[in-house]
Design a protein around this motif. Sequence first.
Motif, mmCIF file in Angstrom:
data_model
loop_
_atom_site.group_PDB
_atom_site.id
_atom_site.type_symbol
_atom_site.label_atom_id
_atom_site.label_comp_id
_atom_site.label_asym_id
_atom_site.label_seq_id
_atom_site.Cartn_x
_atom_site.Cartn_y
_atom_site.Cartn_z
ATOM 1 N N LYS A 64 63.736 33.656 -8.639
ATOM 2 C CA LYS A 64 63.859 32.196 -8.563
ATOM 3 C C LYS A 64 63.451 31.703 -7.183
ATOM 4 O O LYS A 64 62.747 30.705 -7.056
ATOM 5 C CB LYS A 64 65.283 31.739 -8.878
ATOM 6 C CG LYS A 64 65.646 31.842 -10.322
ATOM 7 C CD LYS A 64 67.089 31.410 -10.545
ATOM 8 C CE LYS A 64 67.500 31.641 -11.978
ATOM 9 N NZ LYS A 64 68.917 31.353 -12.205
ATOM 10 N N THR B 129 60.320 29.237 -6.728
ATOM 11 C CA THR B 129 60.523 27.881 -6.221
ATOM 12 C C THR B 129 59.872 27.677 -4.859
ATOM 13 O O THR B 129 59.351 26.593 -4.577
ATOM 14 C CB THR B 129 62.024 27.524 -6.175
ATOM 15 O OG1 THR B 129 62.718 28.495 -5.384
ATOM 16 C CG2 THR B 129 62.616 27.479 -7.566
ATOM 17 N N GLU B 130 59.857 28.717 -4.014
ATOM 18 C CA GLU B 130 59.183 28.581 -2.716
ATOM 19 C C GLU B 130 57.674 28.426 -2.895
ATOM 20 O O GLU B 130 57.042 27.626 -2.202
ATOM 21 C CB GLU B 130 59.511 29.764 -1.817
ATOM 22 C CG GLU B 130 60.934 29.689 -1.284
ATOM 23 C CD GLU B 130 61.408 30.965 -0.606
ATOM 24 O OE1 GLU B 130 60.564 31.837 -0.307
ATOM 25 O OE2 GLU B 130 62.623 31.090 -0.381
ATOM 26 N N PHE C 291 56.251 27.146 -5.557
ATOM 27 C CA PHE C 291 56.081 25.809 -6.118
ATOM 28 C C PHE C 291 56.120 24.768 -5.007
ATOM 29 O O PHE C 291 55.265 23.873 -4.935
ATOM 30 C CB PHE C 291 57.158 25.518 -7.168
ATOM 31 C CG PHE C 291 56.954 24.214 -7.885
ATOM 32 C CD1 PHE C 291 56.238 24.157 -9.075
ATOM 33 C CD2 PHE C 291 57.460 23.026 -7.359
ATOM 34 C CE1 PHE C 291 56.032 22.942 -9.724
ATOM 35 C CE2 PHE C 291 57.251 21.812 -7.995
ATOM 36 C CZ PHE C 291 56.536 21.773 -9.190
ATOM 37 N N VAL D 153 63.919 25.204 1.013
ATOM 38 C CA VAL D 153 63.695 24.957 -0.414
ATOM 39 C C VAL D 153 64.988 25.268 -1.150
ATOM 40 O O VAL D 153 65.555 26.357 -0.990
ATOM 41 C CB VAL D 153 62.546 25.834 -0.963
ATOM 42 C CG1 VAL D 153 62.338 25.565 -2.455
ATOM 43 C CG2 VAL D 153 61.258 25.589 -0.177
ATOM 44 N N TYR E 180 66.782 25.074 -5.074
ATOM 45 C CA TYR E 180 66.595 24.872 -6.508
ATOM 46 C C TYR E 180 67.942 24.892 -7.221
ATOM 47 O O TYR E 180 68.793 25.728 -6.920
ATOM 48 C CB TYR E 180 65.706 25.969 -7.100
ATOM 49 C CG TYR E 180 65.708 25.973 -8.614
ATOM 50 C CD1 TYR E 180 65.018 25.002 -9.335
ATOM 51 C CD2 TYR E 180 66.429 26.921 -9.324
ATOM 52 C CE1 TYR E 180 65.042 24.980 -10.718
ATOM 53 C CE2 TYR E 180 66.461 26.910 -10.716
ATOM 54 C CZ TYR E 180 65.764 25.942 -11.403
ATOM 55 O OH TYR E 180 65.800 25.920 -12.773
ATOM 56 N N LYS F 216 69.349 24.305 -11.396
ATOM 57 C CA LYS F 216 68.962 24.061 -12.786
ATOM 58 C C LYS F 216 69.346 22.648 -13.217
ATOM 59 O O LYS F 216 68.648 22.001 -13.986
ATOM 60 C CB LYS F 216 69.615 25.100 -13.689
ATOM 61 C CG LYS F 216 69.064 25.131 -15.075
ATOM 62 C CD LYS F 216 69.596 26.328 -15.835
ATOM 63 C CE LYS F 216 68.872 26.450 -17.162
ATOM 64 N NZ LYS F 216 69.154 27.719 -17.815
ATOM 65 N N LEU G 173 64.493 21.028 -5.653
ATOM 66 C CA LEU G 173 63.899 21.165 -6.975
ATOM 67 C C LEU G 173 65.027 21.241 -7.999
ATOM 68 O O LEU G 173 65.964 22.017 -7.839
ATOM 69 C CB LEU G 173 63.046 22.436 -7.047
ATOM 70 C CG LEU G 173 61.967 22.566 -5.964
ATOM 71 C CD1 LEU G 173 61.317 23.939 -6.024
ATOM 72 C CD2 LEU G 173 60.923 21.479 -6.119
ATOM 73 N N ILE H 172 62.447 25.499 -14.065
ATOM 74 C CA ILE H 172 61.942 26.213 -12.887
ATOM 75 C C ILE H 172 60.414 26.180 -12.800
ATOM 76 O O ILE H 172 59.847 26.271 -11.724
ATOM 77 C CB ILE H 172 62.480 27.662 -12.846
ATOM 78 C CG1 ILE H 172 62.279 28.263 -11.450
ATOM 79 C CG2 ILE H 172 61.830 28.517 -13.941
ATOM 80 C CD1 ILE H 172 63.058 29.531 -11.202
ATOM 81 N N PRO I 217 59.821 21.691 -12.072
ATOM 82 C CA PRO I 217 61.030 20.979 -11.635
ATOM 83 C C PRO I 217 60.726 19.581 -11.104
ATOM 84 O O PRO I 217 59.590 19.279 -10.730
ATOM 85 C CB PRO I 217 61.563 21.868 -10.515
ATOM 86 C CG PRO I 217 60.349 22.546 -9.970
ATOM 87 C CD PRO I 217 59.426 22.745 -11.143
#
Length: 128
Positions: free
Chosen positions: A16, A20-21, A23, A62, A64, A66, A112, A116, A119
């Motif tokens: 994750k 996410t990083e 993204f 960053v 994230y 859900k 975010l 995932i 987001p």
Amino acid sequence: MGNEKSKNNQVTSTDKGQITELFAEQYLLQQGMTPVARNFHARQGEVDLIMLDGETLVFVEVKYRKNTSFGGAIAAIPVSKQNKIKHCVTFYLHQAGLNEYNTPCRVDVIALVGDINQPQVTWLKNAF
């Protein structure tokens, strides 16, 4: 961007973080920023991304989540975490031979929330 799954077919927290990083980095590239470093470690902690916005060094945290339960991604950065990031910024500047008082820099947060792979992005410039 597809999910990278571990052997038990679950997305791990490490996965994750990487997803996410990446993204967030792609998002910031689309905003005209230039990558400098990823996952910069210092004894006190880590900075997820270091980007260049014109002449300004931008240290990016960053986060994230859900969903927005428990305050969402932004609420997940307590003062103790902010202080660790500030120490990392100082350490990075010293290691790079830059004067922390004369080098334009800021700390941004990319929060975010949701799916995932796509987001919702909240970009807080100069967050702390």
